[in-house]
Motif scaffolding. Structure first.
Motif, PDB file in Angstrom:
ATOM      1  N   GLY A 206      33.073 -61.874  23.112  1.00  0.00           N
ATOM      2  CA  GLY A 206      34.307 -61.185  22.743  1.00  0.00           C
ATOM      3  C   GLY A 206      35.434 -61.398  23.726  1.00  0.00           C
ATOM      4  O   GLY A 206      35.525 -62.418  24.416  1.00  0.00           O
ATOM      5  N   GLY A 207      36.292 -60.376  23.825  1.00  0.00           N
ATOM      6  CA  GLY A 207      37.505 -60.478  24.614  1.00  0.00           C
ATOM      7  C   GLY A 207      37.287 -60.543  26.108  1.00  0.00           C
ATOM      8  O   GLY A 207      38.200 -60.940  26.844  1.00  0.00           O
TER       9      GLY A 207
ATOM     10  N   ALA B 235      45.762 -62.686  11.266  1.00  0.00           N
ATOM     11  CA  ALA B 235      44.946 -61.722  12.000  1.00  0.00           C
ATOM     12  C   ALA B 235      43.726 -62.450  12.542  1.00  0.00           C
ATOM     13  O   ALA B 235      43.200 -63.367  11.907  1.00  0.00           O
ATOM     14  CB  ALA B 235      44.513 -60.575  11.094  1.00  0.00           C
ATOM     15  N   ALA B 236      43.288 -62.058  13.727  1.00  0.00           N
ATOM     16  CA  ALA B 236      42.117 -62.682  14.351  1.00  0.00           C
ATOM     17  C   ALA B 236      41.265 -61.603  14.999  1.00  0.00           C
ATOM     18  O   ALA B 236      41.785 -60.725  15.701  1.00  0.00           O
ATOM     19  CB  ALA B 236      42.542 -63.714  15.394  1.00  0.00           C
ATOM     20  N   ALA B 237      39.957 -61.665  14.762  1.00  0.00           N
ATOM     21  CA  ALA B 237      39.038 -60.684  15.332  1.00  0.00           C
ATOM     22  C   ALA B 237      37.613 -61.106  15.039  1.00  0.00           C
ATOM     23  O   ALA B 237      37.362 -62.036  14.276  1.00  0.00           O
ATOM     24  CB  ALA B 237      39.290 -59.288  14.740  1.00  0.00           C
ATOM     25  N   ARG B 238      36.681 -60.400  15.664  1.00  0.00           N
ATOM     26  CA  ARG B 238      35.275 -60.479  15.248  1.00  0.00           C
ATOM     27  C   ARG B 238      35.134 -59.545  14.046  1.00  0.00           C
ATOM     28  O   ARG B 238      34.870 -58.351  14.193  1.00  0.00           O
ATOM     29  CB  ARG B 238      34.334 -59.998  16.366  1.00  0.00           C
ATOM     30  CG  ARG B 238      34.488 -60.692  17.695  1.00  0.00           C
ATOM     31  CD  ARG B 238      33.417 -60.195  18.682  1.00  0.00           C
ATOM     32  NE  ARG B 238      33.428 -58.753  18.824  1.00  0.00           N
ATOM     33  CZ  ARG B 238      34.095 -58.084  19.757  1.00  0.00           C
ATOM     34  NH1 ARG B 238      34.821 -58.741  20.637  1.00  0.00           N
ATOM     35  NH2 ARG B 238      34.041 -56.772  19.810  1.00  0.00           N
ATOM     36  N   TRP B 239      35.298 -60.071  12.862  1.00  0.00           N
ATOM     37  CA  TRP B 239      35.399 -59.210  11.682  1.00  0.00           C
ATOM     38  C   TRP B 239      34.097 -58.505  11.340  1.00  0.00           C
ATOM     39  O   TRP B 239      34.097 -57.497  10.613  1.00  0.00           O
ATOM     40  CB  TRP B 239      35.921 -60.012  10.493  1.00  0.00           C
ATOM     41  CG  TRP B 239      37.306 -60.529  10.733  1.00  0.00           C
ATOM     42  CD1 TRP B 239      37.703 -61.825  10.820  1.00  0.00           C
ATOM     43  CD2 TRP B 239      38.489 -59.744  10.952  1.00  0.00           C
ATOM     44  NE1 TRP B 239      39.055 -61.916  11.080  1.00  0.00           N
ATOM     45  CE2 TRP B 239      39.563 -60.650  11.165  1.00  0.00           C
ATOM     46  CE3 TRP B 239      38.751 -58.377  10.999  1.00  0.00           C
ATOM     47  CZ2 TRP B 239      40.868 -60.224  11.406  1.00  0.00           C
ATOM     48  CZ3 TRP B 239      40.058 -57.952  11.246  1.00  0.00           C
ATOM     49  CH2 TRP B 239      41.090 -58.871  11.442  1.00  0.00           C
ATOM     50  N   TRP B 240      32.975 -58.997  11.858  1.00  0.00           N
ATOM     51  CA  TRP B 240      31.711 -58.309  11.624  1.00  0.00           C
ATOM     52  C   TRP B 240      31.650 -56.954  12.321  1.00  0.00           C
ATOM     53  O   TRP B 240      30.831 -56.095  11.960  1.00  0.00           O
ATOM     54  CB  TRP B 240      30.534 -59.180  12.087  1.00  0.00           C
ATOM     55  CG  TRP B 240      30.666 -59.707  13.484  1.00  0.00           C
ATOM     56  CD1 TRP B 240      31.131 -60.921  13.867  1.00  0.00           C
ATOM     57  CD2 TRP B 240      30.308 -59.027  14.700  1.00  0.00           C
ATOM     58  NE1 TRP B 240      31.095 -61.058  15.242  1.00  0.00           N
ATOM     59  CE2 TRP B 240      30.589 -59.899  15.774  1.00  0.00           C
ATOM     60  CE3 TRP B 240      29.759 -57.777  14.976  1.00  0.00           C
ATOM     61  CZ2 TRP B 240      30.350 -59.557  17.101  1.00  0.00           C
ATOM     62  CZ3 TRP B 240      29.528 -57.434  16.301  1.00  0.00           C
ATOM     63  CH2 TRP B 240      29.823 -58.321  17.335  1.00  0.00           C
ATOM     64  N   ASP B 241      32.511 -56.748  13.310  1.00  0.00           N
ATOM     65  CA  ASP B 241      32.578 -55.485  14.040  1.00  0.00           C
ATOM     66  C   ASP B 241      33.366 -54.480  13.195  1.00  0.00           C
ATOM     67  O   ASP B 241      34.551 -54.688  12.913  1.00  0.00           O
ATOM     68  CB  ASP B 241      33.271 -55.725  15.385  1.00  0.00           C
ATOM     69  CG  ASP B 241      33.423 -54.470  16.222  1.00  0.00           C
ATOM     70  OD1 ASP B 241      33.199 -53.351  15.719  1.00  0.00           O
ATOM     71  OD2 ASP B 241      33.805 -54.607  17.396  1.00  0.00           O
ATOM     72  N   GLU B 242      32.722 -53.382  12.799  1.00  0.00           N
ATOM     73  CA  GLU B 242      33.399 -52.367  11.987  1.00  0.00           C
ATOM     74  C   GLU B 242      34.685 -51.877  12.642  1.00  0.00           C
ATOM     75  O   GLU B 242      35.640 -51.501  11.957  1.00  0.00           O
ATOM     76  CB  GLU B 242      32.477 -51.169  11.750  1.00  0.00           C
ATOM     77  CG  GLU B 242      31.322 -51.400  10.815  1.00  0.00           C
ATOM     78  CD  GLU B 242      30.462 -50.154  10.731  1.00  0.00           C
ATOM     79  OE1 GLU B 242      30.973 -49.096  10.320  1.00  0.00           O
ATOM     80  OE2 GLU B 242      29.267 -50.239  11.107  1.00  0.00           O
TER      81      GLU B 242
ATOM     82  N   MET C 182      42.918 -64.645   7.821  1.00  0.00           N
ATOM     83  CA  MET C 182      42.026 -63.924   8.732  1.00  0.00           C
ATOM     84  C   MET C 182      41.109 -64.930   9.409  1.00  0.00           C
ATOM     85  O   MET C 182      40.288 -65.579   8.759  1.00  0.00           O
ATOM     86  CB  MET C 182      41.219 -62.865   7.985  1.00  0.00           C
ATOM     87  CG  MET C 182      42.071 -61.745   7.412  1.00  0.00           C
ATOM     88  SD  MET C 182      41.140 -60.545   6.396  1.00  0.00           S
ATOM     89  CE  MET C 182      40.042 -59.807   7.609  1.00  0.00           C
ATOM     90  N   ALA C 183      41.256 -65.085  10.732  1.00  0.00           N
ATOM     91  CA  ALA C 183      40.421 -65.988  11.513  1.00  0.00           C
ATOM     92  C   ALA C 183      39.428 -65.181  12.324  1.00  0.00           C
ATOM     93  O   ALA C 183      39.764 -64.116  12.854  1.00  0.00           O
ATOM     94  CB  ALA C 183      41.283 -66.844  12.436  1.00  0.00           C
ATOM     95  N   GLY C 184      38.210 -65.684  12.425  1.00  0.00           N
ATOM     96  CA  GLY C 184      37.204 -65.011  13.230  1.00  0.00           C
ATOM     97  C   GLY C 184      35.872 -64.951  12.521  1.00  0.00           C
ATOM     98  O   GLY C 184      35.768 -65.112  11.299  1.00  0.00           O
TER      99      GLY C 184
ATOM    100  N   VAL D 197      48.872 -59.174  12.327  1.00  0.00           N
ATOM    101  CA  VAL D 197      48.356 -57.850  11.977  1.00  0.00           C
ATOM    102  C   VAL D 197      47.088 -57.562  12.769  1.00  0.00           C
ATOM    103  O   VAL D 197      46.229 -58.441  12.930  1.00  0.00           O
ATOM    104  CB  VAL D 197      48.035 -57.772  10.469  1.00  0.00           C
ATOM    105  CG1 VAL D 197      47.662 -56.335  10.066  1.00  0.00           C
ATOM    106  CG2 VAL D 197      49.203 -58.273   9.626  1.00  0.00           C
ATOM    107  N   SER D 198      46.962 -56.338  13.256  1.00  0.00           N
ATOM    108  CA  SER D 198      45.704 -55.869  13.834  1.00  0.00           C
ATOM    109  C   SER D 198      45.372 -54.511  13.224  1.00  0.00           C
ATOM    110  O   SER D 198      46.037 -53.516  13.535  1.00  0.00           O
ATOM    111  CB  SER D 198      45.775 -55.752  15.356  1.00  0.00           C
ATOM    112  OG  SER D 198      44.535 -55.263  15.849  1.00  0.00           O
TER     113      SER D 198
END
Length: 359
Positions: free
Chosen positions: A7-8, A187-194, A214-216, A253-254
């Motif tokens: 992660g970050g 938007a970018a994130a670990r999308w599996w994380d609720e 949406m990337a991630g 967007v976040s």
């Protein structure tokens, strides 16, 4: 300095090490969790010595005893590399640590504060050891650092009083940019994380007047999954690929419901994008007056904010300018000097006298 490739914390550790080197502080990295990619390994090796352990991250295992070897792993690393100070990026990694040098713990996030924010409840009984181990880590640390006042408050609510708790904002090495923008939201994130709230943004994408990208990763290490049906899914990208795509987006967007700091909005602001953020305490603390905010539980409010900026060029440009101006508060120089100042208070000779005037 401990780090992981999931992660970050990866970007935090490398960016901070880059700035610390300018202040005369060299970093030896202790890696935990899943192995880094070859590209990541090359990136971290360019910043300093890296030793990848086989010990897991606390939030990726349900077996507490798998963490029992961490104190000895770290103690051996300290001894074999003549370390002056330990900087750990998970509180649990400090639990039971037996070294005679200062220990700084950075409280980026934890499952206890995550559960309160995401599930609106207490930690399940079979994860209670997480709270106990983190508490021991906080008590072992000479100084605990939070990346925002909002997260510091969440830590106190979850754990009670934490001695020597300080706040140092995160930063980004991303350059300021004013490249021409294209009509899409990113938007970018670990999308599996609720906690990243990808499902809400995906629903908003169906109501948005311009494409939402949406990337991630959508698959998590423990079987987690986030379906993306309406947005344009880009999958897991390298940091360079993510920044290239982000620099083209007019809007970033976040939708997160849990963010102790949130690196994506900062990188997006530096890239000159207008921000649409979940209305949570952290984002209000950092970006109030420089972003549009949406109810993290209501997809329509995200769609409305995106659509407003898509149809109003002046508002979008003005908001992007305000965000970029705000981003200067979270500079690598400020973060590096603040952390080096903490190191110096714990061990005055970590930074040479010639460099003290820079801090």
């Amino acid at each position: 300095m401990s780090l992981d490739a999931v992660g970050g914390i990866w970007r935090y550790a490398l960016d901070l090490a880059t700035e610390l080197r300018q202040l005369g502080i060299e970093t030896v990295f202790a890696g935990f969790g899943p192995q880094p990619s070859e590209q990541q390994l090359r990136e971290v090796s360019a910043q300093g010595i890296v030793v990848w352990t086989h010990a897991p991250l606390d939030w990726t295992t349900s077996q507490e005893d798998r963490l029992d070897e961490i104190p000895d792993l770290l103690a051996d690393l300290v001894a074999s590399n003549s370390i002056d100070l330990v900087h750990l990026n998970l509180p649990s990694q400090a639990a039971g640590l037996r070294v005679d040098i200062p220990v700084v713990v950075m409280a980026h996030s934890c499952v206890v504060t995550w559960f309160r924010a995401v599930r609106d409840g207490e930690l399940p009984g079979d994860w209670a050891w997480q709270e106990k181990r983190n508490r021991h880590g906080f008590d072992r640390a000479d100084i605990v650092v939070s990346p925002s006042q909002s997260h510091a408050k969440a830590l106190r609510v979850s754990y009670g009083h934490i001695p020597h708790l300080q706040v140092v904002y995160n930063s980004s090495q991303a350059p300021l940019s004013s490249t021409p923008k294209e009509n899409f939201a990113f938007a970018a994130a670990r999308w599996w994380d609720e906690g990243k709230n990808g499902a809400v943004l995906d629903l908003a994408a169906a109501r948005a007047s311009l494409p939402v990208v949406m990337a991630g990763a959508v698959h998590g290490p423990n079987g987690q999954y986030c379906a993306i049906n309406n947005a344009e899914r880009r999958g897991q990208l390298t940091h360079r690929e993510t920044m290239t795509l982000m620099s083209r987006a007019a809007i970033v967007v976040s939708p997160s419901v849990y963010e102790p700091f949130g690196l994506v909005p900062l990188e997006a602001a530096r890239a000159g994008a207008a921000l649409v953020l979940a209305d949570i305490p952290t984002y209000r603390e950092l970006w109030d007056g420089a972003a549009l905010f949406a109810d993290p539980h209501d997809p329509q409010t995200f769609a409305d904010a995106i659509n407003h900026l898509a149809s109003n060029a002046k508002s979008r440009i003005d908001l992007a300018r305000l965000a970029q101006e705000r981003s200067s508060v979270f500079s690598p120089i400020a973060q590096g000097r603040a952390m080096a100042g903490i190191y110096n208070r714990l061990m005055p000779r970590v930074v040479s006298p010639q460099r003290e005037s820079q801090i």
